[in-house]
Design an enzyme around this catalytic site. Structure first.
Site, PDB file in Angstrom:
ATOM      1  N   HIS A 106       0.924  -1.194   0.060  1.00  0.00           N
ATOM      2  CA  HIS A 106      -0.017   0.030   0.032  1.00  0.00           C
ATOM      3  C   HIS A 106       0.833   1.318  -0.050  1.00  0.00           C
ATOM      4  CE1 HIS A 106      -3.590  -2.337   0.120  1.00  0.00           C
ATOM      5  NE2 HIS A 106      -3.748  -2.339   1.353  1.00  0.00           N
ATOM      6  N   HIS A 180      -9.486   2.346   0.897  1.00  0.00           N
ATOM      7  CA  HIS A 180      -9.373   1.190   1.868  1.00  0.00           C
ATOM      8  C   HIS A 180     -10.562   1.527   2.813  1.00  0.00           C
ATOM      9  CE1 HIS A 180      -7.509  -1.754   3.975  1.00  0.00           C
ATOM     10  NE2 HIS A 180      -6.563  -1.990   2.918  1.00  0.00           N
ATOM     11  N   GLU A 304     -11.549  -3.482  -2.530  1.00  0.00           N
ATOM     12  CA  GLU A 304     -10.788  -2.398  -3.192  1.00  0.00           C
ATOM     13  C   GLU A 304     -10.534  -2.782  -4.631  1.00  0.00           C
ATOM     14  OE1 GLU A 304      -7.127  -2.813  -0.471  1.00  0.00           O
ATOM     15  OE2 GLU A 304      -8.564  -4.299   0.619  1.00  0.00           O
TER      16      GLU A 304
END
Length: 339
Positions: A106, A180, A304
């Site tokens: 991420h 997220h 996501e």
């Protein structure tokens, strides 16, 4: 419709973090902060008209800064995992920050989820619009190129929350962006997600190894635990990329998830070729959610939309390279309902 703005808190360096509330004619609302571009609240009615906040998150800026679950945040420069934190582009190997065991996750240690975003608010055709932007310098977390990302949140009277992503770079780079948020359509203050059902428009997932890094192979979902081609309860643990296909330009149905008790749910439409279903497997009772609600395993789930994880290391995966003169664009819509 009109956007309400207030100060949410102050960063350690004194910069103010703002909160924006987008409310439609149905009194449904979406709340976003400029720290991480995070969604902190989505208030929606159930089938009987009773409202509840359907995403987890924290009460204070300090908790968002301390948190490690990317609650509601915008993710980049590369969403999901890159194996061993390395990839090769134009014959040069790049090494990224390792923040997930031996891998990169991420965007790294200081991803876009930990950045302060610039904001510009407006309204158009009966919907509230909040444009957030962030600048990512060459070399940040190991990525090449100065990259500028703009993410536009819009919320209309049909309870559709849309996210439009647009990015440019001055050097060849790789990128992948997502949101997220952790959803619980029964209301984040209630039970876990055992009453939720899902249906995905995906006949395959990307296979992963023991560290959740793609192998480069695909698994057919039919007859497996990943088979959501027809609606079924979300049971067990998932942290998997469902393959939607497409060329990245056409908005298409990805999935529908609903809470069978309250009737709340959403259909997700996206231009992205993949969507990650994550069922909060690593929520460990750390920082409590809003109102002191415990952070529990499987209390919520993420949807996501994305390019495939580790795409820079798999030529048969989605193209994640952005070049100077090109514009990265993607759109995701959360079409909320109660039925």
């Amino acid at each position: 419709m009109s956007i309400k703005k207030r100060v949410f808190g102050k960063m350690p360096d004194g910069n103010e973090v703002y909160e924006f509330t987008l409310t439609n004619k149905n009194n449904a609302s979406v709340v976003i902060i400029t720290y991480g571009g995070a969604l902190v609240s989505i208030n929606l009615p159930d089938k009987n008209g009773n409202f509840a906040d359907v995403i987890c998150g924290y009460d204070t800026l300090e908790e968002y800064i301390k948190g490690d679950q990317n609650q509601g945040a915008l993710i980049g420069r590369y969403a999901n995992r890159i194996g061993k934190g390395k990839f090769t582009l134009n014959g040069k190997e790049y090494s990224l920050a390792l923040n997930n065991g031996n891998n990169h996750l991420h965007g790294g240690i200081i991803g876009y989820n930990r950045r302060l975003w610039d904001a510009k608010e407006s309204s158009e055709n009966g919907k509230d619009i909040l444009e957030l932007s962030v600048f990512s310098p060459d070399g940040e977390e190991g990525y090449p190129g100065n990259l500028t990302l703009k993410v536009t949140y819009s919320f209309d009277d049909n309870n559709i929350l849309a996210l439009d992503y647009e990015a440019t770079t001055d050097k060849d780079t790789v990128c992948n962006f997502t949101n997220h948020s952790y959803f619980n359509f029964g209301g984040y203050q209630g039970d876990d997600i055992k009453n939720h059902t899902a249906r995905f428009a995906a006949e395959q997932i990307t296979e992963t190894d023991s560290e959740l890094i793609p192998t480069g192979n695909f698994i057919d979902v039919k007859g497996t635990k990943y088979d959501f081609l027809t609606e079924k309860n979300i049971e067990g643990e998932y942290d998997d990329n469902f393959v939607l296909g497409g060329d990245g330009t056409v908005l298409k149905f990805a999935c529908e998830v609903r809470d069978t008790v309250s009737g709340r749910g959403c259909e997700v439409y996206t231009t992205q070729p993949g969507i990650q279903l994550y069922t909060g497997n690593f929520m460990d009772g750390g920082i409590p959610f809003k109102g002191g609600v415990p952070s529990r395993k499987h209390h919520a789930f993420c949807l996501e939309t994305q390019l495939f994880p580790d795409s820079p290391n798999h030529p048969n995966f989605t193209n994640s390279v952005l070049k100077p003169g090109e514009v990265y664009k993607s759109r995701t819509e959360y079409r909320f309902f109660a039925k």
